[in-house]
Scaffold this active site. Structure first.
Site, PDB file in Angstrom:
ATOM      1  N   LYS A 137      -0.868  -5.230   4.016  1.00 54.11           N
ATOM      2  CA  LYS A 137      -1.920  -5.713   4.913  1.00 54.11           C
ATOM      3  C   LYS A 137      -1.340  -6.364   6.169  1.00 54.11           C
ATOM      4  O   LYS A 137      -0.335  -7.064   6.108  1.00 54.11           O
ATOM      5  CB  LYS A 137      -2.800  -6.713   4.148  1.00 54.11           C
TER       6      LYS A 137
ATOM      7  N   ASP B 178       0.824  -1.205   0.000  1.00 49.09           N
ATOM      8  CA  ASP B 178       0.000   0.000   0.000  1.00 49.09           C
ATOM      9  C   ASP B 178       0.858   1.254   0.000  1.00 49.09           C
ATOM     10  O   ASP B 178       0.374   2.332  -0.334  1.00 49.09           O
ATOM     11  CB  ASP B 178      -0.919  -0.020   1.220  1.00 49.09           C
TER      12      ASP B 178
HETATM   13  O1  MRU Z   1      -7.477  -2.685   3.401  1.00 52.35           O
HETATM   14  P1  MRU Z   1      -7.333  -2.954   1.938  1.00 52.35           P
HETATM   15  O2  MRU Z   1      -8.112  -4.117   1.444  1.00 52.35           O
HETATM   16  O3  MRU Z   1      -7.518  -1.715   1.099  1.00 52.35           O
HETATM   17  O4  MRU Z   1      -5.818  -3.317   1.865  1.00 52.35           O
HETATM   18  C1  MRU Z   1      -5.105  -3.280   0.735  1.00 52.35           C
HETATM   19  C2  MRU Z   1      -4.707  -4.634   0.380  1.00 52.35           C
HETATM   20  O5  MRU Z   1      -5.504  -5.347  -0.177  1.00 52.35           O
HETATM   21  C3  MRU Z   1      -3.413  -5.148   0.677  1.00 52.35           C
HETATM   22  O6  MRU Z   1      -2.688  -4.545   1.642  1.00 52.35           O
HETATM   23  C4  MRU Z   1      -2.691  -5.463  -0.599  1.00 52.35           C
HETATM   24  O7  MRU Z   1      -1.814  -6.482  -0.337  1.00 52.35           O
HETATM   25  C5  MRU Z   1      -1.973  -4.319  -1.194  1.00 52.35           C
HETATM   26  S1  MRU Z   1      -3.004  -3.265  -2.053  1.00 52.35           S
HETATM   27  C6  MRU Z   1      -2.522  -3.571  -3.616  1.00 52.35           C
END
Ligand code: MRU
Length: 360
Positions: free
Chosen positions: A257, A245
């Site tokens: 995540k 992220d």
């Molecule tokens: O909370 P979210 O679902 O928006 O989190 C993002 C994600 O799905 C993950 O962290 C992911 O591995 C990276 S986003 C491409």
């Protein structure tokens, strides 16, 4: 990507913009995998709510939604150019204040604003906003496709890959970051198997990644988050690929995540290569280290309750935890660069400390 529903197979992006109705349109993700529906967001406030309520989620998808939401706000404005910029600031802040960790959101909106500033009239500014938000979304899809081209070379025939959360096409505009190498490998007739961490508390792995892999016909199994170490130690995992992220360009530290950090430590302990896949919009060029990344703390309800299907297509919520207990719910953690084998980008695969080379 192509989506198979009971109405047939159709090409979809995760999010797109309908100029005629000035609506941001997207796949309604909380309903998946039980129902496939498109939702229309009629103004920038609705678009902002869709980001905070995670109707759309995932770094790249949030980035494109932010860019479209900004264009949507620009297009709805009536008045003079001076008031236009006050309005743009309000739209920008409303969208920005939805979720703090994914830097793609701010990068997407800044990308649009830089171009809009070149406009000399309201009409010109509005036109630039629409054109540039579309360009940002198209670039996201293109970057993910390129991640697939580079990352696929790391996957040998017969590989068993572990992934966490959903860095699939639902987390971007198309292709996904962590999944793009898998989708390319599949198209090249490589046999692969994917361990999908369920990813508590919102279960993006069990609900979304597993749905995507099923759509693509890739063999996989959902595992409880705490089973990853067991399979790694038994020698059943050949590599890990996750998304991010926010990745600090200066150091290569990666926010992803919650639970990613422990997977990275376990991978190192078991000599398993650990890769992170990102488009350019996930790079943060301002922070000095991963410790500075703002980590979203979400409502404890997400830990205390679970959501699922009642079997008739309706989404139901059930309490799973002790009634009087509180919960803590950090949405992300930071994996220090020392645990990361390589970062797969649209411009090739780099060691975390080499990311600085990507500065234009
Ligand atoms: O909370 P979210 O679902 O928006 O989190 C993002 C994600 O799905 C993950 O962290 C992911 O591995 C990276 S986003 C491409």
């Amino acid at each position: 990507m192509k989506v198979k529903t009971d109405k047939g197979t159709k090409e979809y992006r995760t999010v797109w913009f309908d100029r005629e109705s000035n609506a941001v349109r997207m796949i309604n993700q909380p309903l998946l995998p039980h129902r496939f529906e498109i939702i229309d967001l009629k103004n920038y406030r609705e678009t902002a709510s869709a980001i905070s309520n995670m109707v759309v989620r995932g770094a790249g998808a949030i980035g494109a939604t932010g860019a479209y939401g900004l264009a949507q706000g620009c297009l709805a404005f009536r008045g003079n150019l001076k008031d236009f910029w006050k309005h743009v600031e309000k739209v920008y802040q409303t969208l920005k204040n939805t979720r703090p960790t994914a830097v793609d959101l701010v990068n997407g909106m800044d990308f649009v604003i830089r171009e809009v500033k070149k406009g000399n009239s309201l009409e010109e500014c509005q036109e630039l906003a629409i054109k540039t938000s579309q360009k940002f979304a198209d670039e996201d899809a293109e970057h993910c496709k390129m991640i697939g081209e580079h990352g696929e070379k790391l996957i040998k025939n017969g590989f068993r890959v572990l992934t966490h959360c959903n860095a699939g096409w639902l987390a971007f505009v198309d292709w996904g970051s962590a999944t793009a190498p898998m989708y390319r490998a599949k198209r090249k007739d490589k046999e692969i198997f994917v361990f999908v961490d369920e990813t508590r508390p919102r279960l993006q792995g069990a609900r979304l990644t597993a749905w995507e892999l099923s759509q693509e016909g890739i063999k996989h199994a959902i595992i409880a988050d705490n089973a990853a170490g067991y399979y790694m130690k038994r020698g059943e995992v050949d590599m890990v690929i996750v998304g991010s992220d926010r990745t600090v360009a200066e150091t290569g530290d990666v926010a992803n995540k919650i639970g990613t950090y422990e997977k990275a430590v376990l991978a190192k302990e078991n000599n398993i290569p650990f890769y992170v896949a990102i488009p350019m919009s996930t790079l943060d060029w301002n922070l000095g280290s991963g410790e500075e990344i703002p980590i979203e703390e979400r409502d404890g309800e997400e830990v205390l309750f679970a959501w699922g299907s009642d079997g008739k297509g309706e989404r139901v919520k059930v309490r799973v935890a002790n009634a009087s207990s509180l919960a803590r719910n950090p949405a992300f953690d930071v994996t220090p660069a020392k645990y990361i084998t390589g970062i797969i980008t649209p411009r090739g695969i780099f060691k975390p400390e080499e990311l600085v080379k990507l500065k234009d």
